[in-house]
Design an enzyme around this catalytic site. Structure first.
Site, short mmCIF file in Angstrom:
data_model
loop_
_atom_site.label_atom_id
_atom_site.label_comp_id
_atom_site.label_asym_id
_atom_site.label_seq_id
_atom_site.Cartn_x
_atom_site.Cartn_y
_atom_site.Cartn_z
CD GLU A 125 38.01 56.05 -50.25
OE1 GLU A 125 37.48 55.02 -49.80
OE2 GLU A 125 37.94 56.38 -51.45
CG ASN A 159 31.47 48.56 -47.70
OD1 ASN A 159 30.95 47.46 -47.75
ND2 ASN A 159 32.49 48.83 -46.88
CB SER A 191 35.20 46.33 -43.27
OG SER A 191 34.00 47.08 -43.23
CB CYS A 227 36.24 49.97 -55.53
SG CYS A 227 36.25 48.49 -54.54
#
Ligand code: SF4
EC number: 1.17.7.4
Length: 308
Positions: free
Chosen positions: A126, A224, A266, A194
Site C-alpha cells: 500500500e 493489520n 483479510s 479506515c
C-alpha cells in the site's frame, strides 16, 4: 475454557469487494484471471481463488497479452497503471476505495505545493502504491525518531497522509511530533481513517480486558493482523498470531481460563472456526461473541462488473 470472540473481527468491506471482483471476473470472463500481488494478505483466500482459476503474479510482465488483470486491494503506483494501459490489458482495479481516498488526499496536498509526508511501513504494497500515485516526492516516516531526523526547515509547508492499516491510536504520537516540528502543517480529518482498522483495534483492546490469552487469526505478512497482536501484547495479554488451527500451540493455553479470538481484516471467518475446532481438540470450549460496533459499510464494484 471460555472463548470470547471480538466484534468486529475479520473481513472489512474493502477485502469483501476485492475478493468479489476476482470471483465475478472469473465468472464473467472465465479463467484464467491474472491478479497482481496477493489480492489480500491471506493464504487461504489466495489458494481458494487459485483453485477457481486465478493466477497470482508480482509483475505485469508475467501477464500474457490481453489477459484480464486485477490490481490488489492495496493499490498500485501510477507506473503500474501506465504499464497496463501501454500493454492494453483489460484491468479491474480492486484497490480499496479508502486507499484511493488517501491517494487523492496526497495528490491534493501536492497540488497545493506542500511537501508530503506519508506515515506508514516501508516496503508495504500500500505504501509503495501511495508513493507511486502522488506526482511529487513523498517522505516516508515510520516513527517519532524519523520525524525528528527530518532535515526540512521548520517553516516548510507540509502535509501528512497515513497508511490505512494504521489507526488513530497508532499515528497519534507521530502526528504530534510532526505538529511540534513544523509550523505550517495540514493533515486529513481524523474521521478519514479506515473505519475497519479502528474498529478491529478498539475491539481487541476491549477483549484484552477480559482474557488471559489472545489469538489473532491472520497471515504473518498482514500488517493489520500483526498490529492486532501487538495491541494485545501492549495491553499485557499473551497474544499470538496464527494462520489457522494447525498453528495452535497447546502450551499457550495451559494456564488460560479465558481466551480471546479476533481476526485481521483479510482473514475469513472459516479460519476462526478452524481455530475454535483446534481448541476443542484440547478441551471443552464455550464460545461467546462480545457485543461491539456493528459495521454495515459496502463498497460498489467497478462498473465493468456491477451490471453482471
Ligand atoms: S482495512 Fe480499511 S483500507 Fe484496508 S481494505 Fe479494509 S476497508 Fe479498505
Amino acid at each position: 475454557m471460555e472463548v470470547y470472540l471480538a466484534q468486529p473481527r475479520g473481513f472489512c468491506a474493502g477485502v469483501v469487494r476485492a475478493i468479489e471482483i476476482v470471483e465475478r471476473a472469473l465468472e464473467k470472463y472465465g479463467p484464467p484471471v491474472y491478479v497482481r500481488h496477493e489480492i489480500v494478505h491471506n493464504k487461504y483466500v489466495v489458494e481458494s481463488l487459485k483453485a477457481k482459476g486465478a493466477i497470482f503474479v508480482e509483475e505485469l510482465s508475467e501477464v500474457p497479452p490481453k489477459a484480464v488483470t486485477v490490481f490488489s486491494a492495496h493499490g498500485v503506483a501510477r507506473s503500474v497503471e501506465e504499464e497496463a494501459a501501454a500493454r492494453d490489458l483489460p484491468v479491474l482495479n480492486a484497490t480499496c476505495p479508502l486507499v484511493t481516498k488517501v491517494h487523492n488526499q496526497g495528490k491534493r496536498y501536492i497540488s497545493k505545493g506542500r511537501t508530503l509526508i506519508l506515515i506508514g511501513h516501508a516496503g508495504h504494497p500500500e505504501v509503495e502504491g501511495t508513493m507511486g500515485q502522488v506526482p511529487g516526492p513523498v517522505l516516508l516516516v515510520q516513527s517519532v525518531q524519523e520525524v525528528n531526523a527530518l532535515t526540512l526547515p521548520a517553516d516548510t509547508p507540509v502535509a501528512y497522509i497515513t497508511q490505512t492499516t494504521l489507526s488513530v491510536d497508532d499515528t497519534r504520537d507521530i502526528i504530534t511530533a510532526l505538529q511540534a516540528r513544523f509550523t505550517d502543517i495540514q493533515g486529513p480529518d481524523i474521521r478519514d481513517i479506515c473505519y475497519a482498522t479502528q474498529n478491529r483495534q478498539s475491539a481487541v483492546r476491549d477483549l484484552s480486558k477480559l482474557v488471559d490469552v489472545i489469538l489473532v487469526v491472520g497471515a504473518a505478512n498482514s500488517s493489520n493482523s500483526n498490529r492486532l497482536r501487538e495491541i494485545g501484547t501492549e495491553a499485557g495479554v499473551a497474544s499470538y498470531l496464527i494462520a489457522d488451527g494447525s498453528e495452535l500451540n497447546p502450551e499457550w493455553l495451559k494456564n488460560a481460563r479465558t481466551v480471546g479470538i479476533t481476526a485481521g481484516a483479510s482473514a475469513p471467518e472459516v479460519l476462526v472456526d478452524d481455530v475454535i475446532e483446534a481448541m476443542r481438540r484440547i478441551g471443552p470450549v464455550k464460545v461467546q461473541v462480545l457485543p461491539g460496533r456493528e459495521e454495515n459499510i459496502e463498497f460498489r464494484l467497478p462498473a465493468q462488473l456491477a451490471a453482471s
